[in-house]
Scaffold this active site. Structure first.
Site, PDB file in Angstrom:
ATOM      1  N   HIS A 201      -5.779   2.795   1.230  1.00 26.70           N
ATOM      2  CA  HIS A 201      -5.012   3.941   1.733  1.00 26.70           C
ATOM      3  C   HIS A 201      -5.659   4.633   2.941  1.00 26.70           C
ATOM      4  O   HIS A 201      -5.008   4.873   3.943  1.00 26.70           O
ATOM      5  CB  HIS A 201      -4.811   4.982   0.620  1.00 26.70           C
TER       6      HIS A 201
ATOM      7  N   ASP B 210       0.904  -1.147   0.000  1.00 27.42           N
ATOM      8  CA  ASP B 210       0.000   0.000   0.000  1.00 27.42           C
ATOM      9  C   ASP B 210       0.941   1.194   0.000  1.00 27.42           C
ATOM     10  O   ASP B 210       1.566   1.500   1.025  1.00 27.42           O
ATOM     11  CB  ASP B 210      -0.863   0.002   1.264  1.00 27.42           C
ATOM     12  N   HIS B 211       1.075   1.849  -1.135  1.00 27.11           N
ATOM     13  CA  HIS B 211       2.177   2.816  -1.239  1.00 27.11           C
ATOM     14  C   HIS B 211       2.013   4.008  -0.302  1.00 27.11           C
ATOM     15  O   HIS B 211       2.976   4.683   0.013  1.00 27.11           O
ATOM     16  CB  HIS B 211       2.405   3.254  -2.691  1.00 27.11           C
TER      17      HIS B 211
END
Ligand code: BG6
Length: 494
Positions: A244, A181-182
């Protein structure tokens, strides 16, 4: 720390992510001295290319997408020697055999068995084939040295996520699986934990006794770009909230971890997700709002509506905006609303967290000044602005006793000139075997579980008046009503 000898295999090596994010991240890690001397990147893709042509494509991407811009020729000449390309077909067993030979050959040359990282930057429907074939050929047989990195979307709903987890664990142990999950790699998101647990000031008041409400906003100005095909089957709830925003929520709401150990951090985060109150289908309309953008004006440019975008059904009911009101049923957060919202084509690109504190319990100041006594507020700006600020009340200089709000600001730009990109942090972590910033199977499944009632209710598609917000605004009016009930307003709004 320099990592051990490492080979990165990128499935989807000719794709956008490789060019825009992965390669620039590796190149920056190289410039900053973080790559091991024995290092190789193997790009895989269907397009027939030789090494030279592949390297050239990636070099162009660096010029366009790296935070450092065009590479220096001398440094690039060295760096490109790490990169090779292997034309291959993810569904064809022979391709994996070829890959195995290539990997074994590199190990022979280096005289050591290197760590292997398999990066799956492929369409979701191909993940199963890749993982299964890696297993069949025994490419990732060493649980301590070999890892698989999986990009989002991780499943389409709870059932498919469970199924995917099950499939991956047929070939890999959980410790080998790195679900990206950047957002967790962003500097400002990582700093939430340092802010909360590196300071003694805030934790004692970080609870329902002092905090009135919390807002998490991730607003984008971009539309769906050229991802209409993907986005049509996804929508804002799946694309942004499930991953996110819920991950940010976990960092804000988690209990103090005992250590920075990956399992400990992830245990505390999953506790939050388990405590998020599940909605009943008949309650969804009181807790969740969706929207879809119409055409409009954004930053002086006319932009089309979602239904006019490429790859989008002209009658589409996919949401490009979602706002939720969530409650966390535990001692710390009982009764504190958490407002989450995200949308495309909003007026401004901004991601921020607002912690709204309760008013002072009693006003010491004359009745006429009470109106100026606005409660404290802490804002964590994630991007593009990166800072933390506290709004507090001060005396306005002068002979009279007047009150006015002031701000204390911690500004990232003042302490760093070059902030690493999320992918730099995350790729380095995968090389070093640190899974703290990656999602564990149970986290992903809980996050799906939180949004399942909303997904299911929305899937029935009743009474939609899409499009319901113009590009360049802050989303549908119903989102204001969602939080006005508790006397709240969105802190970032017109
Ligand atoms: C991705 C979503 O995960 O995050 C995109 O799929 C979104 O739709 C993007 O635009 C936002 O990421 P960032 O880092 O630009 O805020």
């Amino acid at each position: 720390d320099k990592a051990a000898p490492t080979i990165i295999v990128i499935f989807g090596g000719t794709g956008d992510l490789t060019k825009r994010k992965l390669l620039p991240a590796f190149y920056n890690l190289y410039l900053d001295g973080y790559l091991p001397e024995k290092f190789a990147i193997i790009g895989l893709g269907r397009t027939p290319l030789d090494n030279g042509a592949y390297q050239e494509k990636l070099k162009e991407g660096l010029g366009e997408f790296s935070r450092r811009g065009k590479p220096n020729e001398e440094q690039w000449e060295h760096f490109k020697s790490f990169i090779t390309y292997l034309p291959s077909d993810v569904n064809d067993a022979a391709s994996y055999q070829k890959l195995k030979e290539h990997l074994d050959h590199i190990d022979d040359q280096w005289g050591t068995r290197a760590n292997r990282l398999f990066y799956l930057s492929v369409a979701p429907q191909l993940i199963a084939a890749v993982a299964t074939n890696i297993g069949k050929v025994g490419l990732a047989a060493d649980a301590a040295m070999d890892r698989i990195i999986v990009e989002k979307p991780f499943g389409h709903d709870k059932e498919s996520a469970i199924e995917l987890n099950r499939l991956l664990t047929r070939t890999f142990k959980e410790e080998q699986i790195y679900r990206i999950d950047h957002y967790l790699g962003k500097e400002t998101v990582q700093n939430i934990l340092v802010f909360r647990f590196g300071n003694a000031l805030f934790e004692p008041i970080w609870n329902r006794n002092y905090i009135d409400s919390v807002q998490i906003t991730v607003a984008e100005t971009v539309g769906v770009e050229d991802r209409g095909d993907y986005y049509e089957g996804s929508g804002a709830l799946r694309d942004m909230i499930q991953n996110h925003l819920l991950q940010i929520l976990c960092m804000v709401a988690m209990e103090p971890p005992v250590s920075f150990d990956a399992e400990e951090i992830r245990n505390r985060k999953v506790d939050v997700l388990r405590a998020v109150r599940r909605l009943k289908p008949e309650e969804v309309h009181m807790y969740a709002v969706r929207g879809q953008y119409a055409g409009g004006w954004l930053q002086g440019k006319k932009v089309p509506g979602y239904r006019e975008e490429k790859g989008v059904n002209p009658q589409s009911n996919t949401e490009t905006y979602a706002a939720l009101k969530l409650y966390i049923d535990n001692w710390r957060w009982q009764g504190v609303p958490f407002y989450l919202r995200t949308g495309k084509r909003m007026q401004e690109k901004t991601s921020s967290i607002t912690i709204q504190f309760r008013p002072v319990p009693h006003s010491t100041f004359p009745q006429s000044k009470v109106g100026s006594l606005i409660p404290n507020r802490l804002t964590i700006n994630i991007q593009p602005q990166m800072d933390i600020s506290i709004r507090f009340i001060a005396k306005r200089p002068g002979l009279e006793m007047n009150l006015q709000p002031g701000e204390m600001v911690f500004d990232y730009d003042k302490c760093s000139t070059q902030t690493p990109e999320a992918y730099e942090t995350l790729l380095l972590d995968t090389m070093q075997g640190d899974a703290t910033l990656f999602m564990r199977a149970d986290q992903v499944e809980e996050a799906w579980d939180v949004i399942t009632p909303i997904l299911e209710t929305w899937a029935t598609r009743d009474s939609l008046d899409f499009p319901n917000y113009a590009a360049g605004t802050w989303g549908p009016e119903t989102a204001e009503a969602l939080i006005a009930g508790q006397g709240h307003v969105w802190t970032v709004s017109p």
